[in-house]
Design a protein around this motif. Sequence first.
Motif, short mmCIF file in Angstrom:
data_model
loop_
_atom_site.label_atom_id
_atom_site.label_comp_id
_atom_site.label_asym_id
_atom_site.label_seq_id
_atom_site.Cartn_x
_atom_site.Cartn_y
_atom_site.Cartn_z
N LEU A 115 -8.95 -2.61 0.56
CA LEU A 115 -10.11 -2.02 -0.21
C LEU A 115 -10.66 -2.74 -0.77
N SER A 116 -12.05 -2.42 -1.63
CA SER A 116 -12.62 -3.28 -1.87
C SER A 116 -12.70 -3.66 -3.26
N PHE A 117 -13.46 -4.04 -4.01
CA PHE A 117 -13.07 -4.42 -5.53
C PHE A 117 -13.65 -3.46 -6.26
N GLU A 118 -14.86 -2.11 -5.56
CA GLU A 118 -15.07 -1.65 -6.82
C GLU A 118 -14.51 -0.08 -6.66
N LYS A 119 -13.56 0.16 -4.42
CA LYS A 119 -12.34 0.88 -4.37
C LYS A 119 -11.29 0.75 -5.74
N PHE A 120 -11.13 -0.02 -5.67
CA PHE A 120 -9.58 -0.93 -6.31
C PHE A 120 -10.18 -0.55 -8.51
N ASP A 121 -11.49 -0.75 -8.48
CA ASP A 121 -11.75 -0.31 -9.71
C ASP A 121 -11.93 1.42 -10.28
N GLU A 122 -12.04 1.63 -9.26
CA GLU A 122 -12.44 3.20 -9.45
C GLU A 122 -11.28 3.78 -9.62
N ILE A 123 -10.14 3.09 -8.95
CA ILE A 123 -8.40 3.69 -8.52
C ILE A 123 -7.91 3.35 -10.16
N PHE A 124 -7.85 2.33 -10.66
CA PHE A 124 -6.83 1.52 -11.38
C PHE A 124 -8.01 1.06 -12.54
N HIS A 125 -8.68 1.53 -12.65
CA HIS A 125 -9.56 1.40 -14.15
C HIS A 125 -9.33 1.16 -15.34
N GLU A 126 -7.95 1.70 -15.42
CA GLU A 126 -7.20 0.97 -16.82
C GLU A 126 -6.27 0.17 -17.12
N HIS A 149 -2.50 4.52 0.02
CA HIS A 149 -1.87 4.89 0.46
C HIS A 149 -3.04 5.43 1.69
N GLU A 150 -3.73 6.20 1.20
CA GLU A 150 -4.32 7.42 2.26
C GLU A 150 -5.44 6.54 2.76
N LEU A 151 -5.67 5.44 1.97
CA LEU A 151 -7.25 4.62 2.70
C LEU A 151 -6.61 3.35 3.42
N ILE A 152 -5.73 2.95 3.33
CA ILE A 152 -5.02 1.62 4.14
C ILE A 152 -3.77 2.28 4.82
N LYS A 153 -4.78 2.16 6.12
CA LYS A 153 -4.21 2.96 7.94
C LYS A 153 -4.13 2.24 8.77
N THR A 154 -4.27 1.11 8.89
CA THR A 154 -4.51 0.14 9.84
C THR A 154 -4.84 -1.15 9.33
N ASN A 200 0.83 -0.79 0.14
CA ASN A 200 0.01 -0.41 0.17
C ASN A 200 0.84 1.28 -0.19
N VAL A 201 2.28 1.30 -0.26
CA VAL A 201 3.20 1.97 -0.22
C VAL A 201 3.92 1.97 -1.88
N PHE A 202 4.14 3.58 -2.51
CA PHE A 202 4.99 3.35 -3.77
C PHE A 202 6.18 4.10 -3.46
N ASP A 203 7.22 3.04 -3.57
CA ASP A 203 8.83 3.83 -3.41
C ASP A 203 9.11 3.09 -4.45
N TYR A 204 10.47 3.71 -4.80
CA TYR A 204 10.64 2.82 -6.12
C TYR A 204 12.65 4.19 -6.84
N GLU A 205 12.37 5.04 -6.59
CA GLU A 205 12.78 6.40 -7.47
C GLU A 205 14.16 6.80 -7.03
N ASP A 206 15.02 6.14 -5.52
CA ASP A 206 16.31 5.88 -5.57
C ASP A 206 16.71 4.45 -5.63
N GLN A 254 -1.17 7.42 -4.42
CA GLN A 254 -1.22 8.03 -3.07
C GLN A 254 -2.57 7.63 -2.72
N ARG A 255 -3.50 6.98 -3.29
CA ARG A 255 -4.72 7.32 -2.79
C ARG A 255 -4.95 6.60 -2.60
#
Length: 132
Positions: free
Chosen positions: A106-117, A96-101, A48-54, A93-94
């Motif tokens: 994520l629900s399938f619906e929320k996942f589909d909303e964020i990663f629809h493409e 990360h903001e939703l997964i705090k504990t 639930n966190v993106f990290d890769y540039e360094d 980032q979206r």
Amino acid sequence: MKKIDLHIHTIKTVSDSIKGDEFEYSFDKLKEYVQQRNIDAISITNHNVFDYEDIRDNIGIVVFPGIEIDLENGHILIITKDSDVIDFYKRCQRVHELIKTQDDTLSFEKFDEIFHEREKYLLIPHYKKNPK
């Protein structure tokens, strides 16, 4: 033949605490792992966190942008191309903001909303398995 590891963690998150997967990240150990096994490419897929540039800028091999998402009480790896990293970062980032504990997922619906493409991503279901 190319050797690729698409499931590498670099940041401990609340999801790692759930599984009891305690770890300490070390760039030197990651570099040693890549060199000893002659790995051609990796993806950093933290929970639930993106990290890769360094890492991308300092490891000397291809590093694909990725994330591991808590989805409906399971996990899914999502990996994309370097050329899509800015858009991918915003979507992550979206998440990360939703997964705090430890109990958030994520629900399938929320996942589909964020990663629809979906054609932009490699999606790999990651199920809890025993033994690990």
